[in-house]
Design a protein around this motif. Structure first.
Motif, mmCIF file in Angstrom:
data_model
loop_
_atom_site.group_PDB
_atom_site.id
_atom_site.type_symbol
_atom_site.label_atom_id
_atom_site.label_comp_id
_atom_site.label_asym_id
_atom_site.label_seq_id
_atom_site.Cartn_x
_atom_site.Cartn_y
_atom_site.Cartn_z
ATOM 1 N N VAL A 63 0.852 -1.187 0.000
ATOM 2 C CA VAL A 63 0.000 0.000 0.000
ATOM 3 C C VAL A 63 0.891 1.240 0.000
ATOM 4 C CG1 VAL A 63 -1.680 1.298 1.366
ATOM 5 C CG2 VAL A 63 -1.815 -1.198 1.239
ATOM 6 N N GLY A 64 0.477 2.244 -0.709
ATOM 7 C CA GLY A 64 1.156 3.529 -0.598
ATOM 8 C C GLY A 64 2.315 3.712 -1.557
ATOM 9 N N HIS A 65 2.938 4.882 -1.433
ATOM 10 C CA HIS A 65 4.077 5.193 -2.280
ATOM 11 C C HIS A 65 5.331 4.455 -1.836
ATOM 12 C CE1 HIS A 65 1.590 8.878 -3.045
ATOM 13 N NE2 HIS A 65 1.969 8.613 -4.265
ATOM 14 N N SER A 66 5.358 4.057 -0.580
ATOM 15 C CA SER A 66 6.562 3.419 -0.061
ATOM 16 C C SER A 66 6.536 1.922 -0.344
ATOM 17 C CB SER A 66 6.699 3.690 1.430
ATOM 18 O OG SER A 66 5.565 3.199 2.107
#
Lengths: 477, 143
Positions: free
Chosen positions: B80-83
């Protein structure tokens, strides 16, 4: 009223959930993008010396530290009451362009293009970067290298890829070496070639899927961003604020960012920590506006570089004038990468680049100051007050993702209305619908870590709630 | 090429979340080790990971009761997410660079994540142990 909850959206930053409200007849009436965690960064900063703020705010988020760093340094310039030396301005602009490149490349090539290449109805287990690598390995690798290119410029300037405490009130700490400049120049052709391939990909997709443009956030709104003062052209770091409406009419112009609070209000909803800024003269929520690449291209008279201006003309031709569909954020991002790639050599050629003076020195000369710059996701404001000793007494951060909050809600509702005709008890939510709702949010590339200073990740959970709030169905991915 | 890479990650403003960076700071300058401190794992780290023969990720863990050492394998589940997460980065290194480094996660027990709180005394104690464990993993890996 029933709610459909999607919790959280995958492949965006932070922890959020989506509620889709349906009436007794099962029709979608509204949607809400919730943010459920809060980190209290603004309160945390009180009492800190203002020169610490660039380094501190850069740690708001590990994804876009550069945007906060630069904006905070600009607020610091205001407290000092100085203009940074021209060399520092050029260097800051270079870093902001690099930030645009790396952030937009991540959004397009890593996060969004799997949907374009593999389709919204494909298996989510393979609808990711690895699926994209299988489908188009060269493009996937080129996209990764494009992001690396932006990161490499940031590293050349700031010395560290993450949280470079390089920009300071009054200027910057260090310049750019000739070797670094040569390294950047050498990589520009490949970066431009990759960007053009990406542009071809998105245009080809839009030709084949015009319904996505019509369904993904196609509605009138205002658009806000910075423009160059002299010709109202595309701007990313300095300049004045301009607001246009959905027809392209300029409704507010040449606003000094320092005066933002006269034009922008901030609404707070009980069920979200994400503030919802709005254009004050139209009130809340009628004053909804959008920021970011779509807005920047809508408000500017032109970009000022050859290839990017050529694409801007096609962008506007395809949109029929002002681009009111959130789906066009993708295209706008690529045009902005192109613009950045064209502006970078101009900065490298600027004779000011190699001057020695990098920082203006002063004490506290103003007790209130506002920094404003264009982060990849949109206009960013850092508004500080200090005491006579330079200790922070008040901080207000207005983040791009918050400014797009109302538009994201409306985008979700539009997608839901289109793909869910009627919500009934025990209805099965098609995977493709979930993917499209997520993609609707990803058009805005929100960074909730910034907007709410939130952390946390969870699997995807979809809940149906009945009129009394009872969960009547739940789906997890 | 530096075959042994240690990556400490976490937000140094958020109390015990700084445990990973704190461990890596103690290892900086050790001969034969390349160290990195980052606030979040991002995709381009895959390049450095691909160049290593051994990678040790050091992170704060809200669920660990003791310092844990977990063998990592590539994971193609996009986080999940940009990371990113360690497994995803290993998969990127494998797919993009045909690299298969040996990889471990050293998880440091952590409970307090308040902004500006500093690392709690409890996690400080675990940091010492995690540092020894990380160093041991690296030293036992043949150059």
């Amino acid at each position: 009223m029933r709610r459909v909850i999607i919790d959280p959206v995958t492949r965006i930053e932070g922890h959020a959930k989506i509620s889709i409200f349906v009436d007794e007849a099962g029709q979608v009436v509204d949607a809400r993008f919730h943010v459920t965690e809060f980190r209290g960064f603004e309160a945390f900063c009180r009492g800190r010396p203002f020169p610490e703020m660039p380094g501190l705010t850069a740690r708001v988020c590990g994804i876009c530290p550069v945007s906060h760093l630069l904006c905070s340094a600009k607020a610091g310039d205001g407290i000092l009451g100085v203009r940074p030396p021209p060399t520092a301005v050029v260097l800051r602009r270079l870093m902001n362009l690099a930030q645009l490149i790396q952030s937009h490349a991540l959004s397009f090539f890593h996060l969004s293009s799997p949907d374009f290449l593999l389709g919204f109805d494909s298996d989510p287990a393979s609808r990711n970067l690895f699926g994209m690598i299988r489908a188009n390995p060269e493009l996937a690798r080129a996209g990764i290298r494009l992001r690396q290119f932006g990161q490499r410029i940031i590293e050349h300037l700031g010395g560290r890829k993450v949280h470079p405490s390089w920009a300071v009130p009054g200027g910057v700490r260090s310049g750019l070496t000739p070797e670094a400049a040569a390294d950047i120049r050498e990589q520009l052709p490949e970066a431009q070639a990759t960007t053009l391939i990406g542009i071809d990909l998105i245009k080809s997709y839009m030709d084949r899927h015009p319904e996505d443009i019509a369904v993904f956030g196609q509605f009138p709104s205002l658009y806000l961003g910075l423009v160059r003062p002299e010709d109202h052209g595309w701007e990313h770091h300095d300049g004045v604020l301009r607001i246009v409406d959905s027809s392209g009419a300029v409704i507010a112009d040449d606003i000094n960012p320092v005066d933002y609070s006269r034009h922008i209000g901030e609404a707070v909803e009980a069920d979200s920590y994400l503030k919802s800024p709005f254009y004050k003269p139209l009130g809340y929520p009628a004053g909804m506006y959008r920021v970011g690449p779509l807005a920047r291209l809508n408000i500017c008279t032109g970009i000022g570089t050859e290839a990017a201006d050529r694409e801007l003309r096609e962008f506007r031709q395809r949109a029929g004038g002002i681009a009111n569909s959130a789906f066009l954020y993708h295209y706008a991002r690529l045009i902005e990468i192109l613009a950045a790639i064209e502006f970078i050599p101009r900065h490298l050629d600027d004779p000011q680049l190699t001057a020695d003076r990098l920082r203006a020195e002063a004490g506290v000369n103003q007790l209130d100051a506002v920094g404003c710059s264009e982060a990849p996701r949109g206009t960013l404001f850092h508004d500080y007050s200090v005491d006579p000793h330079g200790l922070i007494t008040r901080v207000n951060l207005i983040i791009a993702t918050g400014q797009n909050n109302l538009a994201m809600n409306r985008t979700i509702a539009q997608i839901a209305r289109h793909y869910i005709r009627e919500v009934r008890t025990s209805v099965a939510i098609p995977e493709g619908f979930l993917n499209r709702v997520e993609h609707g949010i990803r058009c805005y590339d929100p960074c909730l870590s910034c907007s709410t200073h939130a952390l946390g990740q969870m699997p995807l959970v979809v809940r149906f709630l009945g009129p009394d709030g009872e969960v009547i169905a739940e789906v997890r991915r | 090429m530096n075959p042994r890479l240690v990556i400490g990650y976490g937000n140094t403003l958020r109390g015990d979340d700084a445990a990973g960076p704190a461990v890596v700071r103690r290892l900086e300058g050790r001969p034969g080790l390349t160290t990195m401190i980052v606030s979040e794992l991002v995709p381009e780290l895959a390049e450095a990971i691909a160049a290593a023969g051994l990678v040790v990720f050091v992170d704060a863990s809200e669920t660990a009761e003791e310092v844990e050492c977990i063998r990592l394998v590539p994971s193609k589940v996009q986080p999940v997410g940009h990371s990113s997460d360690p497994g995803y980065l290993l998969a990127l290194a494998e797919v993009l660079y045909s690299a298969h480094p040996l990889a471990w996660l050293v998880a440091v027990p952590a409970r307090e994540f308040q902004l500006g709180a500093g690392i709690s005394p409890r996690t400080q104690r675990f940091i010492l142990e995690a540092t020894r464990l990380t160093e041991s993993l690296c030293m036992n890996y043949p150059c």
